[in-house]
Enzyme design. Structure first.
Site, mmCIF file in Angstrom:
data_model
loop_
_atom_site.group_PDB
_atom_site.id
_atom_site.type_symbol
_atom_site.label_atom_id
_atom_site.label_comp_id
_atom_site.label_asym_id
_atom_site.label_seq_id
_atom_site.Cartn_x
_atom_site.Cartn_y
_atom_site.Cartn_z
ATOM 1 N N SER A 161 3.079 47.845 -1.060
ATOM 2 C CA SER A 161 4.115 47.899 -0.033
ATOM 3 C C SER A 161 3.489 48.447 1.235
ATOM 4 O O SER A 161 2.541 49.239 1.178
ATOM 5 C CB SER A 161 5.272 48.809 -0.461
ATOM 6 O OG SER A 161 6.156 49.030 0.629
ATOM 7 N N TYR A 174 8.645 57.108 -3.414
ATOM 8 C CA TYR A 174 8.274 55.698 -3.487
ATOM 9 C C TYR A 174 7.011 55.419 -2.684
ATOM 10 O O TYR A 174 6.074 54.771 -3.171
ATOM 11 C CB TYR A 174 9.425 54.838 -2.975
ATOM 12 C CG TYR A 174 9.110 53.358 -2.936
ATOM 13 C CD1 TYR A 174 9.016 52.622 -4.109
ATOM 14 C CD2 TYR A 174 8.909 52.705 -1.719
ATOM 15 C CE1 TYR A 174 8.722 51.260 -4.074
ATOM 16 C CE2 TYR A 174 8.622 51.347 -1.675
ATOM 17 C CZ TYR A 174 8.518 50.632 -2.857
ATOM 18 O OH TYR A 174 8.225 49.277 -2.816
ATOM 19 N N LYS A 178 3.309 54.102 -4.103
ATOM 20 C CA LYS A 178 2.647 52.884 -3.641
ATOM 21 C C LYS A 178 1.285 53.194 -3.024
ATOM 22 O O LYS A 178 0.366 52.368 -3.093
ATOM 23 C CB LYS A 178 3.540 52.148 -2.638
ATOM 24 C CG LYS A 178 4.766 51.498 -3.275
ATOM 25 C CD LYS A 178 4.369 50.452 -4.311
ATOM 26 C CE LYS A 178 5.568 49.724 -4.870
ATOM 27 N NZ LYS A 178 5.194 48.670 -5.848
#
Length: 215
Positions: A161, A174, A178
């Site tokens: 991402s 998150y 990533k």
């Protein structure tokens, strides 16, 4: 007059014409919905012989696997919770037992739950890292063993991402997960190059999927 979109589309089609998925077997995690489902469907449409998808939602999994079969591909659904080590290894074992080989894997499964520094619980942090980082590690471990056994190599693609470069404040855990996946991807690309196993990552932007809508 040729528009940029036309040039881009032509270039993608030319590239894909050089990509041979015919009679090859793939694992697509998160293939029961959203981005993973789209990837699995694309592989089937371009000649894949077998695709193993996994996810927690059995209804979605059975639906997608049947649709893959309708495209002329042997679609296999494995119900799995990728936060669990055993389930990760089960996905690869199923693919190996069904097809005897794995030519490629796409780690598309991921949890995108929101959380600022102050309200992110340890439980949420651990869950995000379990699914977004530890699962790709375990899956890669098992897939590489099959690829080395069968030869000559294969391809692994990790869906990372753009937030791996920092991310917004409400994606603390998150973004961190990533970022870890990005480093793991680079490490594996270097480590497996002489085994003819390519490891790449895609730093995609926000994607409008059913799960994102729900979140």
């Amino acid at each position: 007059m040729c528009h940029v979109s036309q040039i881009y589309s032509t270039t993608i089609e030319q590239f894909m014409s050089l990509t041979n998925f015919h009679q090859k077997v793939f694992i697509v995690t998160g293939g029961t919905q959203g981005l993973g489902e789209g990837i699995a469907r694309y592989l089937a449409e371009h000649g894949a012989a077998g695709i193993v998808i996994c996810g927690r939602n059995a209804e979605n999994g059975k639906r997608v696997s049947e649709e893959l079969k309708g495209l002329g591909c042997e679609g296999i659904y494995v119900q799995a919770d990728l936060s669990k080590e055993h389930d990760c290894r089960k996905v690869v074992a199923k693919s190996d037992s069904m097809f005897g080989n794995i030519h490629g894997m796409v780690n598309a499964a991921g949890i995108t739950d929101r959380g600022y520094l102050d309200d992110t619980t340890v439980e949420l942090w651990d869950m995000l890292f379990a699914v977004n980082v530890r699962a790709p590690f375990i899956l890669t471990q098992e897939v590489v063993r099959v690829m080395k056994r069968e030869k000559p190599g294969g391809s692994i693609v990790n869906i990372i991402s753009i937030v791996s470069h920092g991310g917004p404040p409400f994606l603390t855990a998150y973004s961190s997960s990533k970022g870890a996946l990005a480093v793991f991807t680079k490490n594996m690309a270097y480590a497996l190059r002489y085994d003819k196993i390519r490891v790449n990552g895609l730093n995609i932007g926000w994607t409008d999927t059913p799960n994102e809508h729900q979140v």
